[in-house]
Motif scaffolding. Sequence first.
Motif, mmCIF file in Angstrom:
data_model
loop_
_atom_site.group_PDB
_atom_site.id
_atom_site.type_symbol
_atom_site.label_atom_id
_atom_site.label_comp_id
_atom_site.label_asym_id
_atom_site.label_seq_id
_atom_site.Cartn_x
_atom_site.Cartn_y
_atom_site.Cartn_z
ATOM 1 N N THR A 100 -18.491 -37.611 121.315
ATOM 2 C CA THR A 100 -18.944 -36.616 120.559
ATOM 3 C C THR A 100 -19.028 -35.650 121.147
ATOM 4 N N LEU A 101 -18.161 -34.946 122.235
ATOM 5 C CA LEU A 101 -17.740 -33.493 122.598
ATOM 6 C C LEU A 101 -16.569 -33.312 122.011
ATOM 7 N N SER A 102 -16.706 -31.681 121.714
ATOM 8 C CA SER A 102 -15.497 -30.452 121.515
ATOM 9 C C SER A 102 -14.904 -30.662 122.634
ATOM 10 N N SER A 103 -13.613 -30.575 122.626
ATOM 11 C CA SER A 103 -12.306 -30.020 123.897
ATOM 12 C C SER A 103 -13.157 -29.322 124.854
ATOM 13 N N ALA A 104 -13.850 -28.645 124.147
ATOM 14 C CA ALA A 104 -14.554 -27.290 124.947
ATOM 15 C C ALA A 104 -15.638 -27.997 126.035
ATOM 16 N N GLN A 105 -16.079 -28.767 125.498
ATOM 17 C CA GLN A 105 -17.140 -29.168 126.504
ATOM 18 C C GLN A 105 -16.521 -30.212 127.178
ATOM 19 N N VAL A 106 -15.235 -30.709 126.764
ATOM 20 C CA VAL A 106 -14.910 -31.818 127.419
ATOM 21 C C VAL A 106 -14.249 -31.043 129.358
ATOM 22 N N ASP A 107 -13.541 -30.526 128.305
ATOM 23 C CA ASP A 107 -12.739 -29.173 129.751
ATOM 24 C C ASP A 107 -14.395 -28.714 130.745
ATOM 25 N N ALA A 108 -14.952 -27.894 130.154
ATOM 26 C CA ALA A 108 -16.078 -27.843 130.975
ATOM 27 C C ALA A 108 -16.350 -28.678 132.336
ATOM 28 N N ILE A 109 -16.516 -29.942 131.520
ATOM 29 C CA ILE A 109 -16.957 -31.217 133.342
ATOM 30 C C ILE A 109 -16.251 -31.876 133.479
ATOM 31 N N THR A 110 -14.897 -31.805 133.358
ATOM 32 C CA THR A 110 -13.754 -31.604 133.929
ATOM 33 C C THR A 110 -13.168 -31.441 134.629
ATOM 34 N N GLY A 111 -12.279 -32.803 135.762
ATOM 35 C CA GLY A 111 -11.119 -31.941 135.983
ATOM 36 C C GLY A 111 -10.312 -33.514 136.984
ATOM 37 N N ALA A 112 -9.365 -32.891 137.207
ATOM 38 C CA ALA A 112 -8.131 -33.680 138.004
ATOM 39 C C ALA A 112 -8.373 -34.717 139.159
ATOM 40 N N THR A 113 -8.385 -35.932 138.722
ATOM 41 C CA THR A 113 -9.401 -36.606 140.382
ATOM 42 C C THR A 113 -9.031 -35.853 141.481
ATOM 43 N N PRO A 114 -9.104 -35.626 142.454
ATOM 44 C CA PRO A 114 -9.420 -34.802 143.390
ATOM 45 C C PRO A 114 -8.817 -35.792 144.587
ATOM 46 N N ARG A 115 -7.938 -34.593 145.360
ATOM 47 C CA ARG A 115 -7.423 -35.423 146.993
ATOM 48 C C ARG A 115 -8.512 -36.164 147.546
ATOM 49 N N ASN A 116 -8.032 -37.202 148.384
ATOM 50 C CA ASN A 116 -8.751 -37.325 149.702
ATOM 51 C C ASN A 116 -9.313 -36.090 150.394
ATOM 52 N N GLY A 117 -11.316 -36.423 150.550
ATOM 53 C CA GLY A 117 -11.479 -35.573 151.995
ATOM 54 C C GLY A 117 -12.715 -35.252 151.544
ATOM 55 N N VAL A 118 -13.531 -34.172 151.667
ATOM 56 C CA VAL A 118 -15.201 -33.992 152.045
ATOM 57 C C VAL A 118 -15.204 -33.543 150.702
#
Length: 195
Positions: A100-118
Amino acid sequence: MKTRLFYAILVAVGICLQGCTTSYAKDREDAKETPAGERLEISFRFQRGGIASSQYAIWIEDETGKLVRTLYVTSFTAKGGYEYRKDAVPVWTSKAKPQTLSSAQVDAITGATPRNGVLTYQWDGTDNNGNRVPAGKYTFFVEGTLYWKSRVIYSGELDWGGKGQDSIPVEARCFNLSKTNENMIAGLKARHLKK
């Protein structure tokens, strides 16, 4: 000679820029302190797995169980992966309803899977629309899909607007636990900080 040096500098800058992921930039943006100086800080060690793993989401709910803010979710899940990988952070998916989220709403909460680390994520007491939440009891959740149906949900409670806590007790619930990628999210700590 000057032309070669110029191109070498451009290549070096390009390599540096490629290393800055969306999630890193979002972490830095979320790390800004609120005017009141109150924030929730969640940190953990992250270890990427292979196929059918490494998906996670972090969100805040009010005392009625309503999702008030998604701090982060892996791009794969939020951008449609939930449709054909039903085991990719299913609790967050049922609460956030990404379809139900718009593309802008999804972009605001997502990111690429991060690299290993803290990794460290912070909440400034605002909801998904940027509005300040009222004082009261809130619960944070970190849900991780470790390997296929194997997953974990961490949670902890805080009193927003109340006294800070240097260490919030964290509960971990495991589902269909497998040894494969079991340490994807480890050493999770949460603090409710106030100036």
